[in-house]
Design an enzyme around this catalytic site. Structure first.
Site, PDB file in Angstrom:
ATOM      1  N   GLU A 127      -8.966 -11.116  -7.489  1.00 35.91           N
ATOM      2  CA  GLU A 127      -8.620  -9.605  -7.363  1.00 35.91           C
ATOM      3  C   GLU A 127      -7.128 -10.178  -7.995  1.00 35.91           C
ATOM      4  OE1 GLU A 127      -7.362 -10.105  -2.909  1.00 35.91           O
ATOM      5  OE2 GLU A 127      -9.222  -8.529  -2.508  1.00 35.91           O
ATOM      6  N   ASN A 140      -2.361  -0.464   6.409  1.00 32.13           N
ATOM      7  CA  ASN A 140      -1.054  -1.107   7.581  1.00 32.13           C
ATOM      8  C   ASN A 140      -0.672  -2.387   6.027  1.00 32.13           C
ATOM      9  OD1 ASN A 140      -3.150  -2.349   5.405  1.00 32.13           O
ATOM     10  ND2 ASN A 140      -4.773  -3.174   6.972  1.00 32.13           N
ATOM     11  N   LYS A 184       0.734  -1.337   0.178  1.00 31.87           N
ATOM     12  CA  LYS A 184       0.069  -0.134  -0.275  1.00 31.87           C
ATOM     13  C   LYS A 184       0.966   1.033   0.289  1.00 31.87           C
ATOM     14  CE  LYS A 184      -4.319  -2.124   2.718  1.00 31.87           C
ATOM     15  NZ  LYS A 184      -4.898  -1.423   3.129  1.00 31.87           N
ATOM     16  N   TYR A 208     -12.795  -2.634  -4.000  1.00 33.84           N
ATOM     17  CA  TYR A 208     -12.752  -2.974  -2.722  1.00 33.84           C
ATOM     18  C   TYR A 208     -14.957  -2.624  -2.404  1.00 33.84           C
ATOM     19  CZ  TYR A 208      -8.621  -2.291   0.421  1.00 33.84           C
ATOM     20  OH  TYR A 208      -7.177  -2.619   0.659  1.00 33.84           O
ATOM     21  N   HIS A 210      -1.642  -5.712   1.718  1.00 35.22           N
ATOM     22  CA  HIS A 210      -3.623  -5.777   1.103  1.00 35.22           C
ATOM     23  C   HIS A 210      -3.020  -7.623   1.332  1.00 35.22           C
ATOM     24  CE1 HIS A 210      -7.747  -6.828   0.103  1.00 35.22           C
ATOM     25  NE2 HIS A 210      -6.604  -7.447  -1.204  1.00 35.22           N
TER      26      HIS A 210
HETATM   27  P1  CMP Z   1      -7.475  -4.821   3.799  1.00 32.12           P
HETATM   28  O1  CMP Z   1      -6.873  -6.183   4.367  1.00 32.12           O
HETATM   29  O2  CMP Z   1      -6.825  -4.083   2.342  1.00 32.12           O
HETATM   30  O3  CMP Z   1      -9.068  -4.785   3.747  1.00 32.12           O
HETATM   31  C1  CMP Z   1      -9.752  -3.937   4.129  1.00 32.12           C
HETATM   32  C2  CMP Z   1      -9.280  -2.803   4.448  1.00 32.12           C
HETATM   33  O4  CMP Z   1      -9.746  -2.097   5.211  1.00 32.12           O
HETATM   34  C3  CMP Z   1      -8.281  -3.506   5.843  1.00 32.12           C
HETATM   35  O5  CMP Z   1      -7.021  -3.996   4.713  1.00 32.12           O
HETATM   36  C4  CMP Z   1      -7.914  -1.800   6.537  1.00 32.12           C
HETATM   37  O6  CMP Z   1      -6.473  -1.453   6.552  1.00 32.12           O
HETATM   38  C5  CMP Z   1      -8.967  -1.391   6.137  1.00 32.12           C
HETATM   39  N1  CMP Z   1      -9.719  -0.797   7.098  1.00 32.12           N
HETATM   40  C6  CMP Z   1     -10.192   0.058   8.063  1.00 32.12           C
HETATM   41  N2  CMP Z   1     -10.852   0.401   9.036  1.00 32.12           N
HETATM   42  C7  CMP Z   1     -11.063  -0.385   9.252  1.00 32.12           C
HETATM   43  C8  CMP Z   1     -11.629  -1.336   9.755  1.00 32.12           C
HETATM   44  N3  CMP Z   1     -12.701  -0.887  11.034  1.00 32.12           N
HETATM   45  N4  CMP Z   1     -11.902  -3.147  10.044  1.00 32.12           N
HETATM   46  C9  CMP Z   1     -11.517  -3.645   9.154  1.00 32.12           C
HETATM   47  N5  CMP Z   1     -11.036  -2.847   8.089  1.00 32.12           N
HETATM   48  C10 CMP Z   1     -10.648  -1.798   7.858  1.00 32.12           C
END
Ligand code: CMP
Length: 136
Positions: free
Chosen positions: A129, A115, A12, A52, A118
């Site tokens: 995906e 984070n 990311k 998403y 993904h």
């Molecule tokens: P990712 O695995 O990319 O999938 C969806 C993303 O939403 C997740 O990582 C997080 O970075 C983001 N996200 C933000 N807030 C939340 C939340 N409360 N719970 C889960 N994912 C979240």
């Protein structure tokens, strides 16, 4: 019996910006996740919204789409034994604060939004995906 799978991984914007791409790729390879394809791209907010869309009812959806389109990302096809689950273990919990030691998110994640990586959450979503980013 072997169970080789492909899964989609995204590095990311927060991790690309901090020059963590090579370090993260080393972690995948150390864990027997072969990087079959890799490309650096910058997607639009509309593309992020499509990618998403499973999260479209969530309160964080708009911010999530803005974030993924805020800077360059690296999208990869990872391949290996049980690659979908393996990648999720290597990444660690979604929230870096809850991730286990030595996982990518524990090492590099800044927050639940930033984070760093993904990964597909199922074999079915991995196919969807991978097609999203790598179908001609
Ligand atoms: P990712 O695995 O990319 O999938 C969806 C993303 O939403 C997740 O990582 C997080 O970075 C983001 N996200 C933000 N807030 C939340 C939340 N409360 N719970 C889960 N994912 C979240």
């Amino acid at each position: 019996m072997s169970n080789v799978q492909n899964t989609l991984s995204i590095i990311k914007p927060d991790a690309v910006e901090r020059n963590l791409v090579d370090e993260i790729k080393i972690i995948f390879r150390k864990n027997n996740l072969e990087i079959k394809e890799s490309k650096k791209i910058h997607i639009t907010k509309e593309e992020a919204a499509e990618f998403y869309k499973v999260h479209q009812s969530k309160p964080f959806y708009n911010d999530l789409c803005s974030y993924l389109s805020s800077g360059p990302i690296v999208v990869m096809i990872l391949s290996g034994e049980n690659a979908v689950l393996k990648n999720r273990k290597v990444m660690g919990a979604t929230d870096p604060k809850k991730a286990e030691e030595n996982t990518i998110r524990k090492l590099y994640g800044i927050s639940i939004d930033k984070n760093s990586v993904h990964g597909s959450d199922s074999i079915q979503n991995a196919k969807i995906e991978i097609d999203f980013f790598f179908k001609n």
